[in-house]
Enzyme design. Structure first.
Site, short mmCIF file in Angstrom:
data_model
loop_
_atom_site.label_atom_id
_atom_site.label_comp_id
_atom_site.label_asym_id
_atom_site.label_seq_id
_atom_site.Cartn_x
_atom_site.Cartn_y
_atom_site.Cartn_z
CE LYS A 59 -3.79 -2.37 2.33
NZ LYS A 59 -4.44 -2.68 3.62
CD GLN A 103 -3.30 -4.48 6.64
OE1 GLN A 103 -3.23 -3.50 5.92
NE2 GLN A 103 -3.84 -5.62 6.26
CG ASP A 126 -9.95 -0.22 4.96
OD1 ASP A 126 -9.60 -0.46 3.79
OD2 ASP A 126 -9.29 -0.55 5.95
#
Length: 298
Positions: A59, A103, A126
């Protein structure tokens, strides 16, 4: 992009992801020239999970390639929920950060639900905050930050069938908050007739055979067999399962769909790897850019 060398068209997620990222890079340059703002993303990683470290590194690499400011916040596995909440409070008001993600998975002693809901909805790239979930569920798609994997999957479907899915029957296998439910809501927003099937559903094979669009997201290796698929259907395989490939051989990756069987029946299908997976990080970058443009404060 579709590879038609086989009986079913192979949906090339890598090529589509590259296209998304090129568009993100171009828009980011234009936004910086117009506003002076560089989109910024912060990733919070807790502990030393090797798989998480690989994902975070990927990422960060992609963010830098897009011209973004990237910030990695690493905390030890012993960090408390309150420590992570304090960090998120700082990131929520940081003017150079427009997108925040934590994460997963988190260590079991951390309240993951509380952590996710502590992210500002406008920086929740997200798409897991209840505000974004609610916007998507009520059809306010343009105002929502959509979870990255479903967002990528609906783009792949749209490339084949167009943006309006009126008259199409869609079946989503799986009801997770990360993929199944948002995927169903995106299909509904595109006017498909949607069935969500799961572990308590009866006769999954019969349900799947009704689908013009079949999205498999259950995490069970090759659950969906060729005879489950309606001839000509578009099959989106979200599953990524590591399996042993034979005596003494290395583990390989397979999806939730028996790919070779499905190829002879489906009209188009995503491979594993190389299908939906590459779209996930690409859509994360798109979400971050859009968050920066919207102001990032939700």
């Amino acid at each position: 992009m579709i590879d038609t060398r086989r009986s079913a068209a192979i949906i090339d997620g890598r090529a589509r992801a590259r296209k998304v990222l090129e568009d993100v890079k171009s828009q980011a340059r234009k936004w910086k020239a117009k506003s002076g703002v560089v989109p910024g993303i912060a990733v919070v990683i807790v502990g030393d999970n090797p798989a998480s470290a690989i994902y975070v590194a990927s990422k960060e690499k992609t963010a830098k390639e897009c011209g973004f400011h990237s910030r990695i916040e690493t905390r030890p596995a012993t960090a408390s929920t309150s420590e992570i909440l304090d960090l998120l409070g700082e990131l929520n008001v940081a003017p150079d950060i427009h997108g925040i993600l934590v994460q997963l998975p988190l260590p079991t002693h951390i309240d993951a639900g509380k952590v996710i809901q502590a992210i500002s909805p406008g920086k929740d790239v997200d798409g897991f905050h209840f505000v974004n979930v609610g916007r998507l569920a009520t059809g306010a798609v343009d105002g929502a930050i959509v979870p990255c994997t479903p967002a990528g999957a609906i783009l792949l479907i749209g490339d084949i069938l167009g943006p309006d899915l009126s008259g199409r029957r869609a079946v989503v296998l799986g009801r997770s908050n990360i993929v199944g439910k948002p995927m169903a809501n995106l299909l509904l927003a595109a006017n498909a007739t949607v069935t969500v099937a799961h572990s308590r559903s009866h006769d999954l094979a019969a349900l799947c055979r009704e689908a013009d669009i079949l999205v498999a997201a259950v995490g069970r290796p090759e659950l969906v067999r060729g005879h489950w698929i309606k001839p000509g259907a578009v099959v989106i395989d979200v599953g990524i399962n590591r399996v042993q490939t034979g005596e003494g051989r290395r583990a390989g990756l397979v999806g939730d769909v028996a790919f070779e069987e499905a190829q002879s029946v489906a009209g188009a299908i995503t491979p594993v790897p190389g299908g939906v997976g590459p779209m996930t990080i690409a859509m994360l970058m798109a979400n971050t850019l859009n968050a920066a443009i919207r102001g990032g404060m939700g």
